[in-house]
Design a protein around this motif. Structure first.
Motif, PDB file in Angstrom:
ATOM      1  N   ARG A  73       0.775  -1.058  -0.011  1.00 59.81           N
ATOM      2  CA  ARG A  73       0.129  -0.025   0.063  1.00 59.81           C
ATOM      3  C   ARG A  73       0.858   1.371   0.008  1.00 59.81           C
ATOM      4  O   ARG A  73       0.645   2.296  -0.483  1.00 59.81           O
ATOM      5  N   ALA A  74       1.934   1.236   0.720  1.00 56.52           N
ATOM      6  CA  ALA A  74       2.834   2.293   0.676  1.00 56.52           C
ATOM      7  C   ALA A  74       3.534   2.711  -0.745  1.00 56.52           C
ATOM      8  O   ALA A  74       3.955   3.852  -0.782  1.00 56.52           O
ATOM      9  N   ASN A  75       3.516   1.821  -1.584  1.00 52.82           N
ATOM     10  CA  ASN A  75       4.067   1.906  -2.924  1.00 52.82           C
ATOM     11  C   ASN A  75       2.560   2.845  -3.640  1.00 52.82           C
ATOM     12  O   ASN A  75       3.282   3.536  -4.700  1.00 52.82           O
ATOM     13  N   LEU A  76       1.464   2.956  -3.265  1.00 55.83           N
ATOM     14  CA  LEU A  76       0.784   3.529  -3.781  1.00 55.83           C
ATOM     15  C   LEU A  76       0.461   4.748  -3.347  1.00 55.83           C
ATOM     16  O   LEU A  76      -0.037   5.820  -4.064  1.00 55.83           O
ATOM     17  N   VAL A  77       0.455   4.918  -2.010  1.00 55.65           N
ATOM     18  CA  VAL A  77      -0.081   6.339  -1.312  1.00 55.65           C
ATOM     19  C   VAL A  77       0.949   6.294  -0.412  1.00 55.65           C
ATOM     20  O   VAL A  77       1.892   5.780   0.244  1.00 55.65           O
ATOM     21  N   ALA A  78       0.841   8.059   0.403  1.00 46.57           N
ATOM     22  CA  ALA A  78       1.629   8.163   1.505  1.00 46.57           C
ATOM     23  C   ALA A  78       0.759   8.079   2.763  1.00 46.57           C
ATOM     24  O   ALA A  78      -0.257   8.677   2.877  1.00 46.57           O
ATOM     25  N   PHE A  79       1.568   7.351   3.752  1.00 45.03           N
ATOM     26  CA  PHE A  79       0.743   7.339   5.017  1.00 45.03           C
ATOM     27  C   PHE A  79       1.176   8.228   5.998  1.00 45.03           C
ATOM     28  O   PHE A  79       2.275   8.721   6.084  1.00 45.03           O
ATOM     29  N   SER A  80       0.128   8.651   6.779  1.00 47.06           N
ATOM     30  CA  SER A  80       0.484   9.785   7.911  1.00 47.06           C
ATOM     31  C   SER A  80       1.202   8.808   9.176  1.00 47.06           C
ATOM     32  O   SER A  80       1.304   7.593   8.852  1.00 47.06           O
ATOM     33  N   VAL A  81       1.503   9.131  10.111  1.00 51.62           N
ATOM     34  CA  VAL A  81       2.086   8.650  11.203  1.00 51.62           C
ATOM     35  C   VAL A  81       0.724   7.787  11.850  1.00 51.62           C
ATOM     36  O   VAL A  81      -0.219   7.909  11.614  1.00 51.62           O
TER      37      VAL A  81
END
Length: 243
Positions: A73-81
């Protein structure tokens, strides 16, 4: 400043009230953080789980309610803390007729059928513990999975242990009950995985502003009190703060 946040029907994290307003633990947290960074207009957009990541990545809306963080998923979007961390559980018929208390216990019974929402991490967890494709039934909406448990189409609905406890309390223990997973011989021993808001990888300004406020707010007395209203406690909050 306007921000549109997408959510799904998944109590206690998010749901739509009778007056069509969105509420829930994740919605409440998002509203509090967005107002604190100067957002004057917040729009809540109901969608399906399978549309959350592609929708925010394509810029159809600005952010998603929290979901479990994975490398894929982190390859598709940017995650918050991280904002919470929690393990899985089952929603089963009252009495748990097939004694299902882990993915491994499902794998050991050819007649066990497990419902999972399309695209959720529970699918990978079930497969890693030996549950076969023939045993897994995929749903787009939580309500359909719950009805399938009630009607006997499936034996268990796999989701977060917390979410299932809330559902069982709402529906009534005479019909359904929540079972927290007990690690089986084939289950990987993992600490509770974290969940976080997600954004388009091009939307770094909003991500950075949200992260800055989350670092100030998470774990505060106000944050804990707000989450407690929805059933989230230190059990779900504190592991996220340690990530």
């Amino acid at each position: 400043m306007k921000v549109t946040i997408a959510y799904i029907e998944e109590p206690p994290f998010g749901w739509t009230e009778a007056d069509h307003t969105a509420t829930g633990a994740d919605i409440d947290l998002a509203n509090e953080v967005l107002r604190a960074i100067g957002v004057t207009q917040i729009e809540h957009r109901l969608t399906t789980f399978s549309e959350l990541l592609p929708g925010v990545a394509a810029g159809h809306w600005d952010m998603n309610v929290p979901l479990f963080v994975t490398p894929e998923r982190a390859n598709l979007v940017a995650f918050s803390v991280p904002v919470w961390a929690m393990g899985d559980g089952f929603l089963v018929r009252a009495g748990n007729p097939k004694a299902l208390d882990s993915y491994a216990s499902c794998a050991q019974r050819d007649d066990a059928r497990v419902g999972i929402i399309a695209g959720q991490v529970q699918h990978d967890s079930a497969k890693a513990s030996g549950v076969s494709d023939d045993q897994i039934v995929i749903f787009e909406q939580q309500a359909d999975a719950i009805e399938a448990v009630r009607s006997g189409v499936i034996d268990a609905y796999a989701s977060t242990a917390l979410g299932n406890r809330i559902l069982a309390n709402r529906i009534g223990s005479s019909m359904l009950e929540a079972v927290e997973h007990r690690p089986g011989a084939n289950d990987r021993p993992l600490k509770p995985p974290p969940g976080a808001f997600s954004f388009s990888r091009e939307n770094s300004d909003l991500l950075n502003a949200v992260n800055a406020q989350l670092r100030l707010y998470l774990g505060s007395p106000d944050h804990r009190a707000r989450m407690a209203k929805f059933g989230l406690t230190g059990n779900e909050i504190d592991p996220a703060l340690a990530c």
